[in-house]
Scaffold this motif. Structure first.
Motif, PDB file in Angstrom:
ATOM      1  N   ARG A 115      26.442  51.349  45.815  1.00  0.00           N
ATOM      2  CA  ARG A 115      25.735  52.334  44.982  1.00  0.00           C
ATOM      3  C   ARG A 115      26.395  52.415  43.615  1.00  0.00           C
ATOM      4  O   ARG A 115      27.623  52.413  43.503  1.00  0.00           O
ATOM      5  CB  ARG A 115      25.756  53.699  45.657  1.00  0.00           C
ATOM      6  N   GLY A 116      25.555  52.514  42.582  1.00  0.00           N
ATOM      7  CA  GLY A 116      26.073  52.666  41.232  1.00  0.00           C
ATOM      8  C   GLY A 116      26.290  51.327  40.549  1.00  0.00           C
ATOM      9  O   GLY A 116      25.857  50.282  41.018  1.00  0.00           O
ATOM     10  N   GLY A 117      26.992  51.371  39.450  1.00  0.00           N
ATOM     11  CA  GLY A 117      27.156  50.167  38.649  1.00  0.00           C
ATOM     12  C   GLY A 117      25.829  49.758  38.030  1.00  0.00           C
ATOM     13  O   GLY A 117      24.912  50.564  37.851  1.00  0.00           O
ATOM     14  N   THR A 118      25.708  48.477  37.739  1.00  0.00           N
ATOM     15  CA  THR A 118      24.460  47.966  37.172  1.00  0.00           C
ATOM     16  C   THR A 118      23.476  47.553  38.247  1.00  0.00           C
ATOM     17  O   THR A 118      22.340  47.203  37.947  1.00  0.00           O
ATOM     18  CB  THR A 118      24.734  46.749  36.271  1.00  0.00           C
ATOM     19  N   GLY A 119      23.931  47.545  39.509  1.00  0.00           N
ATOM     20  CA  GLY A 119      23.070  47.106  40.604  1.00  0.00           C
ATOM     21  C   GLY A 119      22.813  45.619  40.583  1.00  0.00           C
ATOM     22  O   GLY A 119      21.727  45.164  40.947  1.00  0.00           O
ATOM     23  N   ALA A 120      23.808  44.849  40.152  1.00  0.00           N
ATOM     24  CA  ALA A 120      23.629  43.405  40.011  1.00  0.00           C
ATOM     25  C   ALA A 120      24.889  42.668  40.444  1.00  0.00           C
ATOM     26  O   ALA A 120      25.940  43.265  40.680  1.00  0.00           O
ATOM     27  CB  ALA A 120      23.287  43.047  38.566  1.00  0.00           C
ATOM     28  N   ILE A 121      24.775  41.343  40.538  1.00  0.00           N
ATOM     29  CA  ILE A 121      25.913  40.473  40.806  1.00  0.00           C
ATOM     30  C   ILE A 121      26.437  39.924  39.487  1.00  0.00           C
ATOM     31  O   ILE A 121      25.674  39.458  38.640  1.00  0.00           O
ATOM     32  CB  ILE A 121      25.521  39.330  41.750  1.00  0.00           C
ATOM     33  N   ASP A 122      27.735  40.010  39.291  1.00  0.00           N
ATOM     34  CA  ASP A 122      28.369  39.456  38.093  1.00  0.00           C
ATOM     35  C   ASP A 122      28.654  37.971  38.290  1.00  0.00           C
ATOM     36  O   ASP A 122      28.186  37.138  37.523  1.00  0.00           O
ATOM     37  CB  ASP A 122      29.658  40.221  37.808  1.00  0.00           C
ATOM     38  N   VAL A 123      29.411  37.628  39.332  1.00  0.00           N
ATOM     39  CA  VAL A 123      29.797  36.236  39.565  1.00  0.00           C
ATOM     40  C   VAL A 123      29.802  35.946  41.060  1.00  0.00           C
ATOM     41  O   VAL A 123      30.280  36.762  41.856  1.00  0.00           O
ATOM     42  CB  VAL A 123      31.203  35.931  38.993  1.00  0.00           C
ATOM     43  N   ILE A 124      29.256  34.791  41.435  1.00  0.00           N
ATOM     44  CA  ILE A 124      29.410  34.240  42.779  1.00  0.00           C
ATOM     45  C   ILE A 124      30.337  33.039  42.653  1.00  0.00           C
ATOM     46  O   ILE A 124      30.120  32.159  41.824  1.00  0.00           O
ATOM     47  CB  ILE A 124      28.068  33.804  43.381  1.00  0.00           C
ATOM     48  N   GLY A 125      31.374  33.002  43.470  1.00  0.00           N
ATOM     49  CA  GLY A 125      32.385  31.966  43.319  1.00  0.00           C
ATOM     50  C   GLY A 125      32.046  30.666  44.020  1.00  0.00           C
ATOM     51  O   GLY A 125      30.907  30.408  44.404  1.00  0.00           O
ATOM     52  N   THR A 126      33.052  29.854  44.205  1.00  0.00           N
ATOM     53  CA  THR A 126      32.942  28.569  44.867  1.00  0.00           C
ATOM     54  C   THR A 126      33.269  28.707  46.347  1.00  0.00           C
ATOM     55  O   THR A 126      34.301  29.276  46.707  1.00  0.00           O
ATOM     56  CB  THR A 126      33.915  27.557  44.233  1.00  0.00           C
ATOM     57  N   ALA A 142      35.748  37.094  36.772  1.00  0.00           N
ATOM     58  CA  ALA A 142      34.764  38.159  36.606  1.00  0.00           C
ATOM     59  C   ALA A 142      34.619  38.533  35.139  1.00  0.00           C
ATOM     60  O   ALA A 142      35.608  38.647  34.412  1.00  0.00           O
ATOM     61  CB  ALA A 142      35.181  39.380  37.419  1.00  0.00           C
ATOM     62  N   THR A 143      33.383  38.724  34.705  1.00  0.00           N
ATOM     63  CA  THR A 143      33.136  39.140  33.324  1.00  0.00           C
ATOM     64  C   THR A 143      33.121  40.646  33.168  1.00  0.00           C
ATOM     65  O   THR A 143      33.192  41.163  32.058  1.00  0.00           O
ATOM     66  CB  THR A 143      31.797  38.565  32.818  1.00  0.00           C
ATOM     67  N   LYS A 144      33.000  41.378  34.277  1.00  0.00           N
ATOM     68  CA  LYS A 144      32.970  42.841  34.270  1.00  0.00           C
ATOM     69  C   LYS A 144      33.880  43.364  35.372  1.00  0.00           C
ATOM     70  O   LYS A 144      34.127  42.675  36.361  1.00  0.00           O
ATOM     71  CB  LYS A 144      31.553  43.358  34.552  1.00  0.00           C
ATOM     72  N   ALA A 190      37.821  43.130  35.294  1.00  0.00           N
ATOM     73  CA  ALA A 190      37.345  41.885  34.708  1.00  0.00           C
ATOM     74  C   ALA A 190      38.501  40.907  34.575  1.00  0.00           C
ATOM     75  O   ALA A 190      39.666  41.289  34.472  1.00  0.00           O
ATOM     76  CB  ALA A 190      36.717  42.165  33.349  1.00  0.00           C
ATOM     77  N   GLY A 191      38.173  39.612  34.596  1.00  0.00           N
ATOM     78  CA  GLY A 191      39.189  38.570  34.511  1.00  0.00           C
ATOM     79  C   GLY A 191      39.318  37.821  35.824  1.00  0.00           C
ATOM     80  O   GLY A 191      38.501  37.980  36.736  1.00  0.00           O
ATOM     81  N   ALA A 192      40.347  37.012  35.924  1.00  0.00           N
ATOM     82  CA  ALA A 192      40.547  36.190  37.113  1.00  0.00           C
ATOM     83  C   ALA A 192      41.006  37.047  38.287  1.00  0.00           C
ATOM     84  O   ALA A 192      41.961  37.822  38.167  1.00  0.00           O
ATOM     85  CB  ALA A 192      41.572  35.107  36.827  1.00  0.00           C
ATOM     86  N   THR A 193      40.319  36.926  39.401  1.00  0.00           N
ATOM     87  CA  THR A 193      40.730  37.616  40.620  1.00  0.00           C
ATOM     88  C   THR A 193      41.795  36.788  41.334  1.00  0.00           C
ATOM     89  O   THR A 193      41.962  35.593  41.058  1.00  0.00           O
ATOM     90  CB  THR A 193      39.545  37.815  41.577  1.00  0.00           C
ATOM     91  N   SER A 194      42.495  37.401  42.253  1.00  0.00           N
ATOM     92  CA  SER A 194      43.425  36.661  43.100  1.00  0.00           C
ATOM     93  C   SER A 194      42.651  35.990  44.226  1.00  0.00           C
ATOM     94  O   SER A 194      41.703  36.574  44.772  1.00  0.00           O
ATOM     95  CB  SER A 194      44.469  37.599  43.700  1.00  0.00           C
ATOM     96  N   ALA A 195      43.031  34.772  44.580  1.00  0.00           N
ATOM     97  CA  ALA A 195      42.445  34.143  45.763  1.00  0.00           C
ATOM     98  C   ALA A 195      42.807  34.970  46.993  1.00  0.00           C
ATOM     99  O   ALA A 195      43.868  35.599  47.045  1.00  0.00           O
ATOM    100  CB  ALA A 195      42.960  32.724  45.904  1.00  0.00           C
TER     101      ALA A 195
END
Length: 215
Positions: A115-126, A142-144, A190-195
């Motif tokens: 719930r909340g946010g933009t209601g969208a997907i920012d990034v789907i990974g590999t 991640a861009t957001k 936002a930025g690189a997430t940890s694996a």
């Protein structure tokens, strides 16, 4: 072995607070074209449903899997196949969702309600796949800021989690047919997430993982 996965970059700069987890439901079948999943509890109009389906075949057709759901990503190489679908709650839904898929086989499906946010997907990974008891979800950029989902699967049933991914909250675990799990990090900048890595209770031919940032 790493398999290139589709990426989605939606929206602009951060303008709203990240989405929050509401609830999750999950179901599995061992040999069928259909998998039926209950509607997540407490869902309200405007919430986002993200469905993660792991399977052993190319089970999504070109026209998608269910009316009012959008296939936003899929990876159908390797032993563990995955599709990711989204749906925005509009209040007309029934109590279950029956995903009618292209090919019969193993299907593990989890619906996450946020719930909340933009209601969208920012990034789907590999999707990262390996012959190992440990499943790894590779880092994404991640861009957001948002809510991070890490999903894992292993091509075997009756597996439990012997070592969960550090710092994440388990939201779903299926141990019939294939075994799969979904974990969540409620505030992911936002930025690189940890694996993220998860170790299953015993080995099988293949394990896999993926990260998804919701914004």
């Amino acid at each position: 072995m790493s398999v290139l996965f589709n990426s989605m970059l939606l929206g602009g700069a951060d303008a709203v607070a990240p989405p929050v987890f509401v609830s999750a439901t999950a179901a599995s079948v061992s040999s069928s074209t259909n998998v039926t999943v209950n509607k997540p509890a407490g869902a309200q109009v405007g919430d986002l449903f993200t469905c993660i389906i792991w399977g052993d075949s190319n089970f999504i057709t070109a026209t998608g899997a269910l009316a009012d759901w959008t296939v936003v990503g899929s990876a159908f190489s390797g032993n563990l196949r995955i599709a990711i679908l989204t749906h925005t709650v509009d209040g007309t839904e029934g109590s279950t969702f029956n995903f009618s898929l292209a090919n019969s086989g193993v299907k593990n499906a989890t619906i996450i309600c946020t719930r909340g946010g933009t209601g969208a997907i920012d990034v789907i990974g590999t999707k990262t796949e390996a012959s190992s008891t440990t499943a790894t979800a590779a880092s994404i950029n991640a861009t957001k800021s948002g809510l991070l989902l890490s999903s894992f699967a292993i091509a075997a049933n009756n597996r439990t989690v012997s070592s969960p991914p550090a710092g994440l909250t388990q939201r779903s675990l299926l141990s019939t047919s294939y075994s799969s799990a979904v974990y969540e990090l409620s505030i992911s900048p936002a930025g690189a997430t940890s694996a993220a890595s998860l170790t299953w209770s015993s080995s099988a031919t293949t394990s896999a993982g993926i990260q998804i940032q919701l914004c």
